[in-house]
Design an enzyme around this catalytic site. Structure first.
Site, PDB file in Angstrom:
ATOM      1  N   SER A  50      43.316  41.628  10.772  1.00  9.96           N
ATOM      2  CA  SER A  50      41.746  41.708  10.707  1.00  9.96           C
ATOM      3  C   SER A  50      41.338  42.811  11.282  1.00  9.96           C
ATOM      4  O   SER A  50      41.737  43.140  12.492  1.00  9.96           O
ATOM      5  CB  SER A  50      41.282  40.331  11.276  1.00  9.96           C
ATOM      6  OG  SER A  50      40.130  40.531  12.006  1.00  9.96           O
ATOM      7  N   SER A 109      33.292  31.904   9.545  1.00 12.45           N
ATOM      8  CA  SER A 109      34.497  31.243   9.245  1.00 12.45           C
ATOM      9  C   SER A 109      34.878  30.652   7.872  1.00 12.45           C
ATOM     10  O   SER A 109      35.666  30.858   6.917  1.00 12.45           O
ATOM     11  CB  SER A 109      34.643  29.824  10.216  1.00 12.45           C
ATOM     12  OG  SER A 109      33.670  29.025  10.032  1.00 12.45           O
ATOM     13  N   ASP A 157      29.005  24.829   3.911  1.00 16.41           N
ATOM     14  CA  ASP A 157      29.004  26.450   4.233  1.00 16.41           C
ATOM     15  C   ASP A 157      30.296  26.873   3.216  1.00 16.41           C
ATOM     16  O   ASP A 157      29.924  27.853   2.706  1.00 16.41           O
ATOM     17  CB  ASP A 157      29.803  26.423   5.504  1.00 16.41           C
ATOM     18  CG  ASP A 157      28.803  25.966   6.661  1.00 16.41           C
ATOM     19  OD1 ASP A 157      27.602  25.867   6.239  1.00 16.41           O
ATOM     20  OD2 ASP A 157      29.502  25.743   7.863  1.00 16.41           O
TER      21      ASP A 157
HETATM   22  C1  GLA Z   1      28.023  23.394  10.364  1.00 19.29           C
HETATM   23  C2  GLA Z   1      28.923  22.872   9.497  1.00 19.29           C
HETATM   24  C3  GLA Z   1      28.153  22.412   8.153  1.00 19.29           C
HETATM   25  C4  GLA Z   1      26.994  21.684   8.303  1.00 19.29           C
HETATM   26  C5  GLA Z   1      26.112  22.186   9.401  1.00 19.29           C
HETATM   27  C6  GLA Z   1      24.955  21.618   9.812  1.00 19.29           C
HETATM   28  O1  GLA Z   1      27.591  24.613   9.760  1.00 19.29           O
HETATM   29  O2  GLA Z   1      30.019  23.609   9.058  1.00 19.29           O
HETATM   30  O3  GLA Z   1      29.057  21.566   7.390  1.00 19.29           O
HETATM   31  O4  GLA Z   1      27.235  20.256   8.882  1.00 19.29           O
HETATM   32  O5  GLA Z   1      26.949  22.595  10.644  1.00 19.29           O
HETATM   33  O6  GLA Z   1      23.970  21.267   8.527  1.00 19.29           O
END
Ligand code: GLA
Length: 391
Positions: free
Chosen positions: A76, A137, A181
């Site tokens: 990386s 991530s 995410d």
């Molecule tokens: C982090 C987690 C998500 C979600 C948010 C809060 O980003 O990875 O899955 O739960 O917090 O909305």
């Protein structure tokens, strides 16, 4: 949830500035996966509710080539350490330290799911700010999942790859995140927000044309990440699951807003505010989608600010820095503002008139200076594309 680049192991790289310099042969391709900001729908995904993220233009990029000797090699540009060399056969939850656990976890999850894959040499680079609540991530997981899907001809959908990336983070890295995410990084499209129903992982692209409405979305990275975050996330998730069980529901998503008052009277006092946040937040996502569908993005401003108040007062995942950024942005004329992501620091989004964007950013910076905080870093987010092949 923030991969901290660590120098863990093996060979010293040659000239790491190119794939060939690093691994002595050309890459077979290059892929990218973005970070995200969530417009609204926070801490709803693991309650099987609604979220509404957009991808940001910043990405993690992977150049990669297959190997047939069962080795996974990773490097990386952010870590700038030696090449990490792992044997696929040795991959096991908890066995890989540092940032390498995220890409290694994806390869582990693919093998666990029965996909016939071999090793790879992978060179990673990123302009997604780490530790800023912008899902660097998930972007790292998703770019590796996308590269592997292409290299080994797996033919998996964006949703399938996102679910594998989430499994990597849950079971291999050990972070109990929801699906938002990874779905945002895999499935967002330019010019749209991703309206995702986390219960059945179905989605709809909702057009968001901020420029046409004379608007801009500021991302104010507070540059703080309070340590409390990681354990607190798991505890909040457990609290929600306990509340759902006490109410006899499969998940808090199933609680009808009309039943909220009754539910609150049945629950122990520490669980009530969590439930209230989740139920009202799901309704805020639906209201925001309705405004976007009606072509009125400015109307989501007050919904964002109400969402922040709920995260601050009921869910209690904001912090003095995010609260101040929201307050200062709204006082300077933003249509609305809220923390985005898991909380305990990270970034705040502010929906502003494009012409007033600099004024709002300057007002937040001045408020931070006056409070003795580090200056926030400011980006402007336009809804960007999800994971893709670049070359
Ligand atoms: C982090 C987690 C998500 C979600 C948010 C809060 O980003 O990875 O899955 O739960 O917090 O909305």
């Amino acid at each position: 949830m923030n991969p901290v680049p660590a120098a863990d192991t093996q060979d010293t790289p040659g000239t790491p500035d190119t794939f060939a310099g690093l691994y002595g042969r050309p890459a077979e391709g290059e892929w990218a996966a973005p970070g995200r900001v969530n417009l609204i729908g926070e801490h709803t995904d693991y309650n099987l509710g609604y979220v509404l993220p957009i991808a940001i233009p910043q990405t993690v990029r992977a150049q990669a080539a297959r190997r047939d000797d069962g080795l996974l090699r990773l490097w990386s540009a952010q870590g700038r350490g030696p090449v990490t060399e792992l044997r696929l056969a040795d991959l096991a939850p908890g066995a890989v330290p540092g940032w390498s656990a995220y890409p290694a976890g994806v390869v582990w999850a693919l093998r666990e799911a029965g996909h016939r894959i071999g090793g790879a040499d992978i060179r990673l680079d990123s302009d997604v700010p780490g530790g800023a609540g912008l899902s660097s991530s998930a972007a790292l997981e998703c770019v590796v999942a996308t590269a592997y899907d292409d290299l080994y001809g797996l033919g998996l959908s964006g949703t399938e790859l996102a679910l594998l990336a989430q499994r990597a983070e849950n079971a291999f890295v050990g972070v109990p995140c929801g699906i938002m995410d990874q779905m945002a990084s895999m499935c967002c499209r330019p010019g749209a927000a991703l309206f995702l129903d986390s219960r059945d992982v179905t989605m709809r692209q909702v057009p968001v044309d901020l420029a046409a409405a004379g608007l801009a979305l500021l991302v104010l990275d507070t540059r703080v990440k309070h340590d409390l975050g990681d354990g607190a996330y798991a505890a909040l998730r457990a609290g929600c699951e306990r509340a759902a069980a006490l109410l006899g529901l499969p998940a808090l998503r199933s609680l009808d807003p009309a039943g909220l008052a009754g539910a609150l009277s049945e629950l122990p006092p520490e669980l009530g505010p969590l439930v209230r946040h989740v139920v009202t937040e799901n309704a805020r996502v639906e209201a925001a989608v309705a405004h976007l569908d009606a072509g009125d993005p400015a109307a989501i401003g007050p919904i964002l600010t109400a969402g922040h108040a709920s995260l601050r007062d009921d869910y209690r995942v904001s912090c003095p820095e995010t609260d101040l950024a929201v307050e200062a942005a709204v006082a300077a004329g933003a249509h609305g503002a809220r923390m985005t992501g898991g909380g305990f620091g990270g970034s705040v989004i502010a929906l502003v008139d494009a012409a007033g964007a600099e004024h709002v950013a300057a007002a937040v910076t001045a408020a931070f200076r006056a409070a003795g905080y580090r200056e926030p870093r400011t980006l402007t987010a336009v809804p960007a594309d999800g994971a893709r092949r670049l070359a």
